[in-house]
Design a protein around this motif. Structure first.
Motif, mmCIF file in Angstrom:
data_model
loop_
_atom_site.group_PDB
_atom_site.id
_atom_site.type_symbol
_atom_site.label_atom_id
_atom_site.label_comp_id
_atom_site.label_asym_id
_atom_site.label_seq_id
_atom_site.Cartn_x
_atom_site.Cartn_y
_atom_site.Cartn_z
ATOM 1 N N PRO A 63 -40.165 -5.477 74.172
ATOM 2 C CA PRO A 63 -39.415 -6.628 73.291
ATOM 3 C C PRO A 63 -38.120 -6.369 73.236
ATOM 4 C CG PRO A 63 -41.576 -5.625 72.182
ATOM 5 C CD PRO A 63 -41.277 -4.922 73.445
ATOM 6 N N LEU A 64 -37.544 -7.224 73.826
ATOM 7 C CA LEU A 64 -35.951 -7.340 73.852
ATOM 8 C C LEU A 64 -35.224 -7.504 72.332
ATOM 9 C CD1 LEU A 64 -35.200 -9.310 77.203
ATOM 10 C CD2 LEU A 64 -35.572 -6.555 76.797
ATOM 11 N N LEU A 65 -35.634 -8.465 71.883
ATOM 12 C CA LEU A 65 -35.048 -9.079 70.617
ATOM 13 C C LEU A 65 -35.683 -8.677 69.138
ATOM 14 C CD1 LEU A 65 -34.079 -12.584 72.022
ATOM 15 C CD2 LEU A 65 -32.427 -10.534 72.064
ATOM 16 N N SER A 66 -36.945 -8.315 69.202
ATOM 17 C CA SER A 66 -37.538 -8.061 67.970
ATOM 18 C C SER A 66 -38.458 -6.701 68.094
ATOM 19 C CB SER A 66 -38.185 -9.392 67.442
ATOM 20 O OG SER A 66 -39.179 -9.114 66.649
ATOM 21 N N SER A 67 -38.748 -6.159 66.835
ATOM 22 C CA SER A 67 -39.441 -4.936 66.782
ATOM 23 C C SER A 67 -40.719 -5.467 66.102
ATOM 24 C CB SER A 67 -38.992 -3.863 66.515
ATOM 25 O OG SER A 67 -38.530 -4.086 65.038
ATOM 26 N N PHE B 180 -28.037 -13.281 77.451
ATOM 27 C CA PHE B 180 -29.250 -13.802 77.073
ATOM 28 C C PHE B 180 -29.483 -15.315 76.492
ATOM 29 C CE2 PHE B 180 -33.006 -14.766 74.516
ATOM 30 C CZ PHE B 180 -33.997 -14.252 75.282
ATOM 31 N N ILE B 181 -28.483 -15.401 75.482
ATOM 32 C CA ILE B 181 -28.489 -16.922 74.938
ATOM 33 C C ILE B 181 -27.925 -17.875 75.949
ATOM 34 C CG2 ILE B 181 -27.184 -18.547 73.413
ATOM 35 C CD1 ILE B 181 -27.190 -15.824 71.413
ATOM 36 N N ALA B 182 -27.009 -17.516 76.949
ATOM 37 C CA ALA B 182 -26.548 -18.414 77.878
ATOM 38 C C ALA B 182 -27.508 -18.831 78.662
ATOM 39 C CB ALA B 182 -25.171 -17.843 78.686
ATOM 40 N N LEU B 183 -28.231 -17.804 79.447
ATOM 41 C CA LEU B 183 -29.248 -17.902 80.457
ATOM 42 C C LEU B 183 -30.619 -18.773 79.741
ATOM 43 C CD1 LEU B 183 -29.143 -14.414 82.172
ATOM 44 C CD2 LEU B 183 -28.317 -16.632 83.064
ATOM 45 N N THR C 116 -32.500 -12.240 83.334
ATOM 46 C CA THR C 116 -32.277 -12.380 81.897
ATOM 47 C C THR C 116 -32.556 -10.926 81.589
ATOM 48 O OG1 THR C 116 -32.693 -14.616 81.766
ATOM 49 C CG2 THR C 116 -33.070 -13.202 79.640
ATOM 50 N N PRO C 117 -33.468 -10.233 81.596
ATOM 51 C CA PRO C 117 -33.658 -8.796 80.938
ATOM 52 C C PRO C 117 -32.541 -7.879 81.510
ATOM 53 C CG PRO C 117 -35.873 -9.474 81.894
ATOM 54 C CD PRO C 117 -34.747 -10.477 82.231
ATOM 55 N N TYR C 118 -32.255 -7.993 82.497
ATOM 56 C CA TYR C 118 -31.161 -7.162 83.226
ATOM 57 C C TYR C 118 -29.665 -7.570 82.618
ATOM 58 C CZ TYR C 118 -34.883 -5.790 85.945
ATOM 59 O OH TYR C 118 -36.201 -5.536 86.698
ATOM 60 N N ALA C 119 -29.546 -8.920 82.551
ATOM 61 C CA ALA C 119 -28.252 -9.393 81.580
ATOM 62 C C ALA C 119 -28.157 -8.994 80.504
ATOM 63 C CB ALA C 119 -28.140 -11.065 82.051
ATOM 64 N N PHE C 120 -29.405 -8.939 79.758
ATOM 65 C CA PHE C 120 -29.417 -8.675 78.390
ATOM 66 C C PHE C 120 -28.893 -7.219 78.317
ATOM 67 C CE2 PHE C 120 -31.576 -6.781 74.671
ATOM 68 C CZ PHE C 120 -31.016 -7.398 73.809
ATOM 69 N N LEU D 103 -32.370 -21.269 70.196
ATOM 70 C CA LEU D 103 -32.049 -20.043 71.242
ATOM 71 C C LEU D 103 -30.832 -19.374 70.609
ATOM 72 C CD1 LEU D 103 -32.997 -21.693 74.271
ATOM 73 C CD2 LEU D 103 -34.366 -19.580 73.110
ATOM 74 N N LEU D 104 -29.585 -20.079 69.957
ATOM 75 C CA LEU D 104 -28.438 -19.632 69.591
ATOM 76 C C LEU D 104 -28.564 -18.426 68.435
ATOM 77 C CD1 LEU D 104 -26.299 -22.871 69.273
ATOM 78 C CD2 LEU D 104 -25.909 -20.700 70.824
ATOM 79 N N LEU D 105 -29.848 -18.474 67.831
ATOM 80 C CA LEU D 105 -29.900 -17.541 66.875
ATOM 81 C C LEU D 105 -30.687 -16.061 67.336
ATOM 82 C CD1 LEU D 105 -31.667 -19.710 64.369
ATOM 83 C CD2 LEU D 105 -29.212 -19.288 64.514
ATOM 84 N N SER D 106 -30.480 -15.953 68.619
ATOM 85 C CA SER D 106 -31.164 -14.618 69.369
ATOM 86 C C SER D 106 -29.996 -13.582 69.522
ATOM 87 C CB SER D 106 -31.327 -15.114 70.795
ATOM 88 O OG SER D 106 -32.482 -16.076 70.958
#
Length: 430
Positions: free
Chosen positions: A73-77, A27-30, A15-19, A382-385
């Motif tokens: 952190p991938l999606l938030s700071s 990310f959402i799909a996985l 997932t991190p590499y796919a993102f 998870l769709l809200l990512s």
């Protein structure tokens, strides 16, 4: 279960590499696939030998968290603001007084935390006092994102223990804890993104356990502390209150006053960014991101005062649902938990948050209650990512329509299933 665990591990590993290569949609799909596999794992866990299954469940849950902790952190700071707020307080400065970019705080800046703080030049901190206490304590151990995330994982461990304790109390298989431990929402939003909601959930569940085992006032204090981390926990108080009992409201008010007391040097500024921009930024003041109101506007158009009318109706709906929960004749712990679960789902529906971590509050109930609506919302969140800087952006009204449409379909399915069960029981008795 072991096979599903292997697949979940593989999904989490990539997932991190796919993102990084394919963006938030990968990310959402996985993550959604991982969530669906967790549903299957939960069904299998209920029929598995408890001892061996728990070793697998807990071991993999720890391994998944240890892995995602290795990545920034991938999606938030947000976690950088937590560290900053703790550092500011340690310097003897009220965190509600200055924005991070204010020159008065220049001596606290560094290269590891300060450059990553969001809204550094537009907002003072939004986080309530109990969250601030936590930030100060943790940063006295270490002023780093990793230390903060480890502390939040410690909070999560309390949540997991309480889930197991409550599962035993309501006579459900303790292996149902897999619904929480393997679910991608807490794995990514706590271990990786490091959201303080982990503290809120731990305090909320601790307060519920205290209150539902006969100590309502003590439980009310702890639940109020969770509200002073994130206000989303407030409806839970209805689950332990009895109408016309004035002691619980008084305890709540006293707890709020005492917690805000150390920060009152800034007056109304203790409300932070909440009243000075957050409601506007999140599309609440204008009604743009309130899902039900947005759908209404699509059909009937904008009307002056429609936000005020919506807020009034939403508050009324929550009041009646909360009063219904408080007056419920069902006093078993299982029924109270189910009532609180539905009240929280209604709250999320009416407020329709924009970020997936706001849905962490229902995650314990995925394991404790396991209702179809709770599963639908926890996975749909998870769709809200999505991140706006990627080319293929799913409009928020679309993602929210899938999320809350799934909630309505799941509620309809649950009602139909309950009706079929009643019909079967009635037929058998005749």
């Amino acid at each position: 279960m072991a096979g599903i665990g292997v697949v979940l591990s593989g999904l989490t590993l990539v997932t991190p590499y796919a993102f990084e290569t394919a963006g938030d949609n990968a990310f959402i799909a996985l993550s959604i696939l991982a969530g669906l596999l967790t549903i299957v794992a939960t069904g299998l866990a209920e029929r598995s030998p408890t001892g061996r299954a728990l070793w697998l469940i807990v071991g993999l849950g720890i391994a998944l968290r240890a892995y995602v902790l290795l990545f920034d952190p991938l999606l938030s700071s947000d976690v950088y603001r937590y560290v900053w707020d703790g550092r500011v307080q340690a310097a003897g400065i009220n965190p509600y007084r200055f924005m991070p970019a204010d020159e008065s705080l220049a001596f606290l800046r560094d290269r590891m935390v300060f450059p990553h703080i969001n809204r550094a030049d537009t907002a003072v901190t939004i986080y309530p006092p109990v969250a601030q206490f936590f930030f100060l304590i943790v940063t006295r151990i270490g002023e780093s994102v990793t230390t903060m995330r480890l502390a939040l994982l410690a909070c999560e461990s309390i949540t997991v223990i309480l889930i197991v304790v409550l599962l035993r109390r309501i006579d459900r298989p303790v292996t149902r804890v897999v619904a929480y431990l393997w679910h991608p929402l807490p794995v990514w939003e706590i271990a990786n993104n490091g959201h303080v909601d982990a503290l809120m959930v731990a305090l909320m569940l601790l307060g519920l356990w205290i209150a539902l085992t006969g100590r309502a006032l003590r439980g009310a204090v702890v639940i109020t502390l969770s509200v002073l981390v994130k206000p989303y926990a407030a409806p839970v108080l209805a689950g332990i209150w009895r109408p016309w009992d004035v002691k619980v409201p008084l305890v709540v008010i006293a707890t709020v006053a005492l917690c805000y007391l150390p920060y009152l040097s800034v007056g109304s500024g203790v409300l932070g960014f909440l009243t000075k921009g957050y409601l506007t930024e999140q599309g609440i003041s204008g009604g743009n991101d309130l899902w039900l109101l947005s759908l209404w506007r699509l059909v009937f158009g904008y009307h002056e005062g429609d936000v005020a009318a919506y807020v009034a109706l939403a508050a009324l709906a929550l009041w009646f649902k909360g009063l219904s929960v408080a007056r419920s004749a069902h006093h078993s712990i299982a029924s109270r938990l189910a009532d609180i679960n539905m009240l929280l789902l209604l709250t999320l529906l009416l407020l329709s948050p924009n970020y997936p971590w706001h849905f962490l509050i229902i995650m314990p109930f995925v394991a404790l209650c396991g209702s179809a609506p709770t599963w639908a919302v926890s996975i749909g969140a998870l769709l809200l990512s999505e991140q706006l800087d990627w080319d293929f952006y799913i409009p928020r009204i679309v993602s929210k329509s899938i999320l809350f449409g799934g909630l309505f379909l799941a509620c309809a399915f649950a009602a139909w299933r309950a009706r079929m069960q009643r019909t079967a029981v009635s037929g058998a008795s005749q």
